[in-house]
Enzyme design. Structure first.
Site, PDB file in Angstrom:
ATOM      1  N   LYS A  22       0.841  -1.209   0.000  1.00  0.00           N
ATOM      2  CA  LYS A  22       0.000   0.000   0.000  1.00  0.00           C
ATOM      3  C   LYS A  22       0.871   1.252   0.000  1.00  0.00           C
ATOM      4  O   LYS A  22       0.659   2.172  -0.784  1.00  0.00           O
ATOM      5  CB  LYS A  22      -0.881   0.007   1.257  1.00  0.00           C
ATOM      6  CG  LYS A  22      -1.506   1.355   1.551  1.00  0.00           C
ATOM      7  CD  LYS A  22      -2.330   1.336   2.809  1.00  0.00           C
ATOM      8  CE  LYS A  22      -1.574   1.630   4.078  1.00  0.00           C
ATOM      9  NZ  LYS A  22      -1.352   3.050   4.358  1.00  0.00           N
ATOM     10  N   ASN A  23       1.870   1.272   0.889  1.00  0.00           N
ATOM     11  CA  ASN A  23       2.653   2.494   1.041  1.00  0.00           C
ATOM     12  C   ASN A  23       3.572   2.759  -0.154  1.00  0.00           C
ATOM     13  O   ASN A  23       4.047   3.874  -0.338  1.00  0.00           O
ATOM     14  CB  ASN A  23       3.476   2.452   2.334  1.00  0.00           C
ATOM     15  CG  ASN A  23       2.593   2.684   3.554  1.00  0.00           C
ATOM     16  OD1 ASN A  23       1.406   2.982   3.413  1.00  0.00           O
ATOM     17  ND2 ASN A  23       3.163   2.542   4.742  1.00  0.00           N
ATOM     18  N   CYS A 116      -5.167  12.218  12.253  1.00  0.00           N
ATOM     19  CA  CYS A 116      -5.025  10.776  12.389  1.00  0.00           C
ATOM     20  C   CYS A 116      -4.740  10.438  13.836  1.00  0.00           C
ATOM     21  O   CYS A 116      -4.113  11.214  14.554  1.00  0.00           O
ATOM     22  CB  CYS A 116      -3.885  10.304  11.509  1.00  0.00           C
ATOM     23  SG  CYS A 116      -3.666   8.550  11.547  1.00  0.00           S
ATOM     24  N   ARG A 121       0.747  14.972  12.349  1.00  0.00           N
ATOM     25  CA  ARG A 121       1.396  14.632  11.092  1.00  0.00           C
ATOM     26  C   ARG A 121       1.526  15.903  10.243  1.00  0.00           C
ATOM     27  O   ARG A 121       0.812  16.106   9.271  1.00  0.00           O
ATOM     28  CB  ARG A 121       0.621  13.527  10.377  1.00  0.00           C
ATOM     29  CG  ARG A 121       0.566  12.269  11.232  1.00  0.00           C
ATOM     30  CD  ARG A 121      -0.126  11.139  10.557  1.00  0.00           C
ATOM     31  NE  ARG A 121       0.732  10.435   9.638  1.00  0.00           N
ATOM     32  CZ  ARG A 121       0.378   9.290   9.056  1.00  0.00           C
ATOM     33  NH1 ARG A 121      -0.778   8.760   9.292  1.00  0.00           N
ATOM     34  NH2 ARG A 121       1.205   8.691   8.227  1.00  0.00           N
ATOM     35  N   ASP A 308       5.110   0.893  11.862  1.00  0.00           N
ATOM     36  CA  ASP A 308       3.828   0.291  11.465  1.00  0.00           C
ATOM     37  C   ASP A 308       3.646  -1.120  12.014  1.00  0.00           C
ATOM     38  O   ASP A 308       2.550  -1.675  11.927  1.00  0.00           O
ATOM     39  CB  ASP A 308       3.711   0.278   9.929  1.00  0.00           C
ATOM     40  CG  ASP A 308       3.403   1.664   9.387  1.00  0.00           C
ATOM     41  OD1 ASP A 308       3.062   2.553  10.187  1.00  0.00           O
ATOM     42  OD2 ASP A 308       3.513   1.859   8.160  1.00  0.00           O
ATOM     43  N   ARG A 404      -8.355  -0.040   5.257  1.00  0.00           N
ATOM     44  CA  ARG A 404      -7.476   0.922   4.583  1.00  0.00           C
ATOM     45  C   ARG A 404      -6.149   0.287   4.212  1.00  0.00           C
ATOM     46  O   ARG A 404      -5.489   0.729   3.289  1.00  0.00           O
ATOM     47  CB  ARG A 404      -7.182   2.110   5.508  1.00  0.00           C
ATOM     48  CG  ARG A 404      -8.372   3.009   5.713  1.00  0.00           C
ATOM     49  CD  ARG A 404      -8.097   4.013   6.789  1.00  0.00           C
ATOM     50  NE  ARG A 404      -7.335   5.113   6.225  1.00  0.00           N
ATOM     51  CZ  ARG A 404      -7.344   6.338   6.711  1.00  0.00           C
ATOM     52  NH1 ARG A 404      -8.046   6.615   7.768  1.00  0.00           N
ATOM     53  NH2 ARG A 404      -6.650   7.275   6.152  1.00  0.00           N
TER      54      ARG A 404
HETATM   55  C1  UD1 Z   1       4.677   6.927   6.044  1.00  0.00           C
HETATM   56  C2  UD1 Z   1       3.754   5.734   5.946  1.00  0.00           C
HETATM   57  C3  UD1 Z   1       3.272   5.334   7.317  1.00  0.00           C
HETATM   58  C4  UD1 Z   1       4.455   5.104   8.269  1.00  0.00           C
HETATM   59  C5  UD1 Z   1       5.407   6.297   8.236  1.00  0.00           C
HETATM   60  C6  UD1 Z   1       6.698   6.056   9.001  1.00  0.00           C
HETATM   61  C7  UD1 Z   1       2.731   6.005   3.771  1.00  0.00           C
HETATM   62  C8  UD1 Z   1       1.510   6.276   2.970  1.00  0.00           C
HETATM   63  N1  UD1 Z   1       2.623   6.067   5.105  1.00  0.00           N
HETATM   64  O1  UD1 Z   1       3.913   8.011   6.587  1.00  0.00           O
HETATM   65  O2  UD1 Z   1       2.507   4.128   7.199  1.00  0.00           O
HETATM   66  O3  UD1 Z   1       3.983   4.931   9.574  1.00  0.00           O
HETATM   67  O4  UD1 Z   1       5.774   6.610   6.879  1.00  0.00           O
HETATM   68  O5  UD1 Z   1       7.369   4.939   8.509  1.00  0.00           O
HETATM   69  O6  UD1 Z   1       3.772   5.689   3.222  1.00  0.00           O
HETATM   70  N2  UD1 Z   1       7.049  14.658  10.306  1.00  0.00           N
HETATM   71  C9  UD1 Z   1       7.164  16.013  10.554  1.00  0.00           C
HETATM   72  N3  UD1 Z   1       7.027  16.885   9.514  1.00  0.00           N
HETATM   73  C10 UD1 Z   1       6.774  16.464   8.224  1.00  0.00           C
HETATM   74  C11 UD1 Z   1       6.663  15.079   7.988  1.00  0.00           C
HETATM   75  C12 UD1 Z   1       6.803  14.197   9.048  1.00  0.00           C
HETATM   76  O7  UD1 Z   1       7.395  16.421  11.694  1.00  0.00           O
HETATM   77  O8  UD1 Z   1       6.678  17.293   7.320  1.00  0.00           O
HETATM   78  C13 UD1 Z   1       7.192  13.673  11.426  1.00  0.00           C
HETATM   79  C14 UD1 Z   1       5.889  12.948  11.710  1.00  0.00           C
HETATM   80  O9  UD1 Z   1       5.058  13.686  12.573  1.00  0.00           O
HETATM   81  C15 UD1 Z   1       6.379  11.657  12.320  1.00  0.00           C
HETATM   82  C16 UD1 Z   1       7.707  11.402  11.593  1.00  0.00           C
HETATM   83  O10 UD1 Z   1       8.089  12.658  11.033  1.00  0.00           O
HETATM   84  O11 UD1 Z   1       6.625  11.811  13.694  1.00  0.00           O
HETATM   85  C17 UD1 Z   1       7.619  10.347  10.499  1.00  0.00           C
HETATM   86  O12 UD1 Z   1       6.669  10.719   9.538  1.00  0.00           O
HETATM   87  P1  UD1 Z   1       6.796  10.304   8.001  1.00  0.00           P
HETATM   88  O13 UD1 Z   1       7.997   9.437   7.809  1.00  0.00           O
HETATM   89  O14 UD1 Z   1       6.706  11.534   7.179  1.00  0.00           O
HETATM   90  O15 UD1 Z   1       5.488   9.449   7.785  1.00  0.00           O
HETATM   91  P2  UD1 Z   1       4.487   9.492   6.565  1.00  0.00           P
HETATM   92  O16 UD1 Z   1       5.224   9.707   5.292  1.00  0.00           O
HETATM   93  O17 UD1 Z   1       3.359  10.386   6.886  1.00  0.00           O
END
Ligand code: UD1
Length: 426
Positions: A22-23, A116, A121, A308, A404
């Site tokens: 999915k991701n 979420c 996020r 995850d 999902r």
């Molecule tokens: C993706 C995955 C999700 C997984 C996560 C971490 C998808 C669709 N989802 O989510 O299943 O749990 O990676 O492996 O691929 N952060 C910030 N600012 C930002 C972006 C992130 O502070 O602009 C922080 C987030 O709050 C979190 C951490 O960074 O604490 C990791 O987030 P991130 O790696 O970006 O996760 P996603 O890409 O949202």
């Protein structure tokens, strides 16, 4: 609302097929905008998050079809660059459209992705990546973000290896007129899969010494069909591996990639399960093994233990002899499953380390049948594992989170001998 009814207490035994990731698929669907012609994406799982992104693509003017496990998307006639909250609210991954829309139209307007249950996020790193790699005017308001400008190329050192922000940077870097360098980017297999897709679209992205780089490539629309197959879902495969071991069963997870699953393999082996990986399958045995808890399981960015699988790991460790501790450094608030696992008989609580970090403290024992409510996708998976372990009937209430991210989850567990059914409650 879906109600999962589980008659647990039976070891899961047999084989199960892994779906496509999915991701990996979600950002690739957004990136089909960069191909500008017909794309066939193979091994696509049927999930509500996938349906949501397809709906967004249609809203933007793309043609889509989902037949078997193949998605066909043609973005040649795309005619919108705005995504309203109605679409972004349903799926966090809609933020993946930011860079592709900017490349196609030089502007975009994207409502903030929905809240979420796993914690804050934000998208600040995504926007920082745009600023570093392009010349953009970014306007944020309470509704979302409007951006105008072009990618120029450049250097971005990420403060944290965010998966989504790295993907945003790579999509922007892909067709920049100058080279790009992204330091401290995420190295998750799903990010690599996106890079593979972007290269199939005509980009020149490569990874050197852990640094993502790109050479300039011209953006042009295509008429020939691009065919791409997504990688196996390492999180789904890991969930099944943990469920098999938790129920003291014996199973083979087929069509997965054990190379992507080192974190969960290490945990299962440390607990005392037999785990044998081959090229594309993983054998797991908890049957007739005495499984022990683990001192400290820490979720970090890849290749460490994945956030995850943190909740499913808590369910597994709650069945192992002795004490365990689990700490999520990626989403430090992602512990909503703990109280629900407690309702199903686990001796778990959220504790505070001397440094102030919150972690899950577990004393191994037995699940009993019970009732829990899932608060997010992976929390839901942990409750299904708890239900499959506990003797007697369990009910897991779920507002659509599990669908999902887990394709045909009941059928797959039933294939392993699990007694689990889903009922729709209206
Ligand atoms: C993706 C995955 C999700 C997984 C996560 C971490 C998808 C669709 N989802 O989510 O299943 O749990 O990676 O492996 O691929 N952060 C910030 N600012 C930002 C972006 C992130 O502070 O602009 C922080 C987030 O709050 C979190 C951490 O960074 O604490 C990791 O987030 P991130 O790696 O970006 O996760 P996603 O890409 O949202």
């Amino acid at each position: 609302m879906t109600q999962y009814v589980i008659d647990g207490g039976r070891p899961l035994i047999g084989t199960v097929l892994t779906s496509g990731s999915k991701n990996a698929l979600l950002p690739i669907l957004a990136a089909t905008i960069l191909y500008g012609g017909p794309c066939e994406i193979h091994r696509a799982p049927h999930l509500s998050d996938v349906e949501n992104l397809l709906e967004t693509l249609r809203y933007l003017g793309a043609k889509t079809r989902f037949c078997g496990d193949v998605i066909t998307v043609d973005t040649s006639a795309l005619n919108r660059y705005d995504i309203p909250a109605e679409y972004t609210g349903r799926c966090r991954a809609s933020i993946s459209f930011l860079a592709p829309l900017l490349l196609r139209f030089g502007r975009c307007s994207v409502a903030y992705p929905g809240g979420c249950a796993i914690g804050a996020r934000p998208i600040n790193y995504h926007l920082e990546a745009l600023r570093a790699l392009g010349n953009f005017r970014i306007m944020e308001n309470s509704y979302g973000v409007e951006v105008q400008g072009t990618f120029t190329g450049g250097y971005y050192s990420m403060p944290y290896p965010s998966v989504g922000a790295t993907e945003c940077a790579l999509m922007g870097a892909c067709f920049s007129p100058m080279p790009c360098k992204i330091e401290n980017g995420a190295l998750e297999p799903e990010v690599e899969d996106l890079a593979g897709f972007l290269n199939a679209c005509g980009g020149h992205i490569f990874l050197e010494n852990g640094i993502w780089q790109s050479e300039p490539a011209p953006f042009s629309a295509h008429t020939d069909t691009l065919r791409y197959s997504v990688i196996p879902d390492r999180i789904e495969a890991g969930t099944f591996a943990l469920a098999v071991a938790a129920t003291r069963g014996e199973g083979r997870i087929l069509r997965c990639n054990p190379d992507h699953m080192k974190g969960v393999i290490r945990l299962l082996a440390a607990a005392g399960a037999e785990v044998v990986g081959s090229k594309d399958s993983l054998y797991v045995r908890g049957r007739n093994r005495k499984l022990r808890g683990c001192d400290l399981v820490m979720a970090y960015p890849y290749p460490a233990f994945p956030t995850d699988l943190q909740a499913p790991a808590c369910a597994f460790l709650a069945t192992c002899y002795g004490k365990s501790a689990v700490l999520d450094t990626v989403f430090p608030m992602r512990y909503a499953h703990v109280s629900e696992l407690g309702k199903m008989g686990a001796r778990v609580s959220v504790a505070r380390a001397p440094g102030g970090e919150r972690y899950v403290s577990i004393v191994g024992g037995m699940f009993r049948g019970g009732r829990g409510e899932s608060t997010d996708l992976r929390a839901g998976a942990s409750l299904l594992i708890a239900g499959l372990c506990g003797k007697g009937r369990s009910i897991v209430l779920d507002q659509g989170y599990i669908a999902r991210g887990y394709e045909a989850v009941c059928e797959k567990f039933r294939g392993l001998g699990g007694r689990i059914w889903e009922n729709r409650i209206y």
